[in-house]
Design a protein around this motif. Structure first.
Motif, short mmCIF file in Angstrom:
data_model
loop_
_atom_site.label_atom_id
_atom_site.label_comp_id
_atom_site.label_asym_id
_atom_site.label_seq_id
_atom_site.Cartn_x
_atom_site.Cartn_y
_atom_site.Cartn_z
N GLU B 232 0.83 -1.21 0.00
CA GLU B 232 0.00 0.00 0.00
C GLU B 232 0.87 1.27 0.00
OE1 GLU B 232 -3.01 -0.17 3.00
OE2 GLU B 232 -4.22 1.35 1.97
N LYS B 233 1.96 1.20 0.75
CA LYS B 233 2.90 2.33 0.86
C LYS B 233 3.38 2.79 -0.53
CE LYS B 233 7.23 1.38 2.18
NZ LYS B 233 8.27 0.82 3.07
N ILE B 234 3.74 1.81 -1.37
CA ILE B 234 4.23 2.14 -2.71
C ILE B 234 3.06 2.54 -3.61
CG2 ILE B 234 5.53 1.26 -4.72
CD1 ILE B 234 7.26 1.37 -2.19
N ALA B 235 1.94 1.81 -3.48
CA ALA B 235 0.78 2.08 -4.34
C ALA B 235 0.27 3.50 -4.16
CB ALA B 235 -0.33 1.08 -4.03
N LYS B 236 0.38 4.02 -2.95
CA LYS B 236 -0.12 5.39 -2.66
C LYS B 236 0.62 6.45 -3.46
CE LYS B 236 -3.18 5.28 0.95
NZ LYS B 236 -3.09 4.71 2.30
N LYS B 237 1.85 6.13 -3.86
CA LYS B 237 2.66 7.11 -4.61
C LYS B 237 2.29 7.12 -6.10
CE LYS B 237 6.66 6.35 -1.61
NZ LYS B 237 7.89 5.54 -1.59
N ALA B 238 1.50 6.14 -6.54
CA ALA B 238 1.18 6.03 -7.97
C ALA B 238 0.32 7.22 -8.39
CB ALA B 238 0.45 4.72 -8.24
N LYS B 239 0.53 7.64 -9.64
CA LYS B 239 -0.19 8.82 -10.12
C LYS B 239 -1.49 8.44 -10.82
CE LYS B 239 3.97 11.63 -10.44
NZ LYS B 239 4.91 10.56 -10.02
N ARG B 240 -1.84 7.17 -10.82
CA ARG B 240 -3.10 6.75 -11.43
C ARG B 240 -3.73 5.66 -10.56
NH1 ARG B 240 -1.92 1.85 -12.91
NH2 ARG B 240 0.10 1.36 -13.81
N PRO B 241 -5.01 5.37 -10.79
CA PRO B 241 -5.65 4.32 -9.98
C PRO B 241 -4.94 2.98 -10.14
CG PRO B 241 -7.27 5.48 -11.34
CD PRO B 241 -5.92 5.94 -11.80
N PRO B 385 -3.37 -32.95 -12.80
CA PRO B 385 -4.29 -34.01 -13.24
C PRO B 385 -5.73 -33.73 -12.83
CG PRO B 385 -2.72 -34.81 -11.58
CD PRO B 385 -2.28 -33.45 -11.99
N ALA B 386 -6.63 -33.74 -13.83
CA ALA B 386 -8.06 -33.51 -13.59
C ALA B 386 -8.30 -32.34 -12.64
CB ALA B 386 -8.74 -34.79 -13.07
N THR B 387 -7.66 -31.21 -12.96
CA THR B 387 -7.82 -29.94 -12.21
C THR B 387 -7.47 -30.07 -10.73
OG1 THR B 387 -10.17 -30.09 -11.59
CG2 THR B 387 -9.71 -29.32 -13.80
N SER B 388 -6.29 -30.58 -10.45
CA SER B 388 -5.87 -30.74 -9.05
C SER B 388 -5.69 -29.41 -8.33
CB SER B 388 -4.57 -31.53 -8.98
OG SER B 388 -4.81 -32.87 -9.32
N TRP B 389 -5.01 -28.45 -8.99
CA TRP B 389 -4.74 -27.16 -8.33
C TRP B 389 -5.75 -26.11 -8.76
CZ3 TRP B 389 0.10 -29.22 -10.33
CH2 TRP B 389 1.07 -29.47 -9.35
N THR B 390 -6.21 -25.30 -7.85
CA THR B 390 -6.87 -24.05 -8.21
C THR B 390 -6.28 -22.91 -7.39
OG1 THR B 390 -8.96 -25.09 -8.80
CG2 THR B 390 -9.04 -22.74 -8.34
N PHE B 391 -5.98 -21.80 -8.08
CA PHE B 391 -5.64 -20.53 -7.43
C PHE B 391 -6.68 -19.53 -7.90
CE2 PHE B 391 -1.80 -22.95 -7.43
CZ PHE B 391 -1.30 -22.73 -6.15
N ALA B 392 -7.32 -18.85 -6.95
CA ALA B 392 -8.37 -17.90 -7.30
C ALA B 392 -8.09 -16.57 -6.63
CB ALA B 392 -9.72 -18.45 -6.85
N PHE B 393 -8.51 -15.51 -7.30
CA PHE B 393 -8.24 -14.15 -6.82
C PHE B 393 -9.45 -13.26 -7.06
CE2 PHE B 393 -4.43 -16.13 -8.47
CZ PHE B 393 -3.51 -15.96 -7.44
N ILE B 394 -9.63 -12.30 -6.19
CA ILE B 394 -10.55 -11.20 -6.46
C ILE B 394 -9.71 -9.95 -6.68
CG2 ILE B 394 -12.41 -9.74 -5.55
CD1 ILE B 394 -13.36 -12.57 -6.20
N VAL B 395 -9.96 -9.28 -7.80
CA VAL B 395 -9.24 -8.05 -8.14
C VAL B 395 -10.26 -6.91 -8.15
CG1 VAL B 395 -7.82 -6.90 -9.88
CG2 VAL B 395 -7.59 -9.37 -9.52
N GLU B 396 -9.94 -5.83 -7.43
CA GLU B 396 -10.89 -4.71 -7.30
C GLU B 396 -10.23 -3.38 -7.62
OE1 GLU B 396 -13.64 -4.49 -4.02
OE2 GLU B 396 -13.06 -6.49 -3.34
N GLY B 397 -11.03 -2.43 -8.09
CA GLY B 397 -10.55 -1.08 -8.33
C GLY B 397 -10.55 -0.29 -7.02
#
Ligand SMILES: [Zn+2]
Lengths: 154, 398
Positions: B232-241, B385-397
């Protein structure tokens, strides 16, 4: 923002290809499940492994029960089972390319609680479907591997 | 309490069937350069790198990540490679997320790359059967690989079990997913194979592995995608969303797949879905999500994933595509990027690309494929094999 647009290859680079190959030889040990493959090769028989505590029979076998961490015991299984799900492969890997079409199925061998993948050989591959009863047949020449046997409809 | 993690930069190469003029580390370089430019940072500022590269045989190189790390000029900084089949990119993002959320680092490069089409069968004069062979070394070598299993069969077997249990998805419903994702790819300048096809084209295409035809398959792709993840510290310095990763969920199902209690369900996606929604505080995904980038390795996988992630009840996934819900114009567009079917599947890069696409959507920088007013999206990577792994994420603005 995003990466640059599609560019022509650099004019100073003309790609140059060579044929190559990675090779590796093994003497693979089946470890604790050696009796399963020895029974296939020497006796043309299927062995499962049973956890007395969980009342669960594993096929493919495992010498340890993954549910209760106790050792399992070898149990002889019959040759018949039921297809749970199956597919017909029409386009295969390099090694199996000339063998298409063939059927891969998950089969619940009678007495087992888990599913075993195997090939089913039928007159018409389109006959493969969940629910059919199948029987294991062993090839006359056996090396001690899964390809030593296959299933046919009962 | 986990720290907040933002996606500050995204860069990708186009996905292509083959990049004959670039090695895997040269592709990685292009993606890293673009992601750093997007983030407004230089490579000196990267504190740690996570590499998603699936298959050593594809790259013709074991430990390919260590050479990428040198080529990116990141020598002496920490690095780590992850490899989880088709979910490799997702797993790399998950690892990079954890490194920032834990407080260990503030700026992490997550880079996925794959180059498969150098694999080649000289007798068949084709890459595909050799690529498939390279993948099948990931199937259980004792009980399953010796029977001629293919990646398509690994998805077909649960698909057929699902059809047997619920009577769906039908081959027609699957074809509609293919038409949609090929069509969506037209609006993605990095997509490998936009195509205008009809359901009849899909249904009449060459049989690959019952019930899949040629157009039900995703593409084999080469490419690289990179994200710059920051605190968050670095993201706050960004000049765009910026985009925020507000939820992560991961699950690994039984890989000796015959041991699963129900072969008809995507167990790891159901479990990862519950976890990701809990973390992001989502109760009604169908209403609260604006779009999703799902792992459409095969058309049926997209439909089974609608169900696994609670867009509808189990067995009703096919009706979502029938009703147009997941089309670009629908309530819940799925795979605006074109997905693995239209954009491509450059295995290690795929999950990173999906996350980058989601970040573009929620910061309203997705160009012609922008989902209007997109605030929140789901990303899913599956593998093994037969979808052993799942990684899921929620991405928000913001
Ligand atoms: Zn037990």
């Amino acid at each position: 923002m995003m990466a640059r647009k599609k560019k022509e290859p650099r004019p100073d680079v003309v790609p140059f290809e060579i044929p190559d190959r990675i090779e590796m030889n093994y003497r693979y040990s089946y470890g604790g499940i050696s009796p399963f493959f020895r029974a296939i090769k020497e006796e043309a028989k299927l062995l499962g492994s049973r956890c007395a505590r969980c009342k669960k029979t594993y096929l493919p076998p495992r010498i340890n029960c993954s549910q209760c961490y106790r050792p399992t015991k070898w149990v002889p299984l019959g040759n018949e089972g039921t297809v749970i799900t199956c597919t017909t492969v029409y386009y295969a890997t390099s090694r199996f390319f000339s063998k298409t079409p063939f059927v891969c199925a998950y089969i619940r061998v009678d007495g087992a609680d888990t599913l075993l993948l195997q090939n089913i050989i039928l007159d018409e591959v389109t006959q493969a479907r969940p629910g059919i009863r199948v029987r294991a047949l062993f090839r006359p020449e056996r090396k001690g591997e899964m390809a030593d046997f296959y299933f046919v409809p009962v | 309490m986990a720290r907040r993690v933002a996606i500050l930069g995204y860069g990708t190469t186009p996905f292509r069937a083959r990049w004959i003029d670039k090695s895997y580390y040269e592709l990685a370089f292009d993606a890293a350069k673009a992601a750093l430019k997007d983030a407004g940072l230089s490579h000196d500022q990267i504190e740690s790198a996570v590499y998603g590269i699936y298959n050593d045989l594809f790259q013709r190189q074991f430990m390919p990540d260590v050479y990428v790390h040198d080529y990116l000029g990141l020598g002496l900084k920490p690095s780590l490679r992850v490899t989880t089949g088709g979910a490799t990119g997702g797993a790399a993002v998950h690892t990079g997320f954890a490194q920032i959320a834990s407080g260990l680092y503030d700026i992490v490069l997550v880079l996925g790359v794959e180059k498969c089409s150098d694999a080649f069968n000289p007798e068949l004069k084709s890459s595909t059967p050799e690529v498939l062979k390279g993948i099948i070394y990931s199937a259980d070598m004792t009980f399953e690989a010796p029977l001629g299993l293919t990646p398509a069969a690994s998805y077909a077997l649960p698909t057929v079990a699902h059809m047997e249990k619920y009577g769906s998805p039908t081959e027609l419903q699957m074809a509609k997913v293919s038409v949609k994702n090929h069509k969506n790819a037209f609006k993605n300048p990095f997509a490998q194979r936009p195509e205008r096809i009809t359901v009849e084209d899909v249904l009449r295409s060459k049989k690959i592995c019952h019930p899949f035809k040629f157009y039900d398959n995703c593409l084999y792709s080469e490419g690289a995608s990179a994200l710059v993840l920051v605190s968050e510290k670095i993201a706050k310095k960004a000049k765009r969303p910026v985009a925020w990763i507000t939820g992560v969920g991961a699950s690994t199902d039984m890989a000796f797949t015959g041991n699963r209690p129900d072969y008809a369900e995507f167990g790891s996606s159901i479990a990862a879905g519950k976890a990701v929604y809990k973390m992001a505080k989502i109760r009604n995904p169908r209403k609260e999500l604006d779009f999703a980038e799902l792992h459409d390795a095969f058309t049926s996988a997209e439909i089974l994933s609608y169900e696994a992630f609670g867009f509808c009840k189990p067995g009703e996934g096919g009706t979502l595509i029938d009703d147009g819900v997941t089309e670009m114009e629908g309530d819940l567009p799925v795979n605006p990027s074109g997905g693995l079917i239209g954009c491509g599947h450059a295995v290690g890069a795929t999950g990173v690309m999906q996350m980058g696409e989601a970040a573009l959507q929620v910061t309203h920088r997705a160009g012609k494929r922008q989902v209007k007013g997109a605030k929140r999206g789901l990303v899913q990577g599956i593998g093994g094999p037969a979808t052993s792994w799942t990684f899921a994420f929620i991405v928000e603005g913001e």
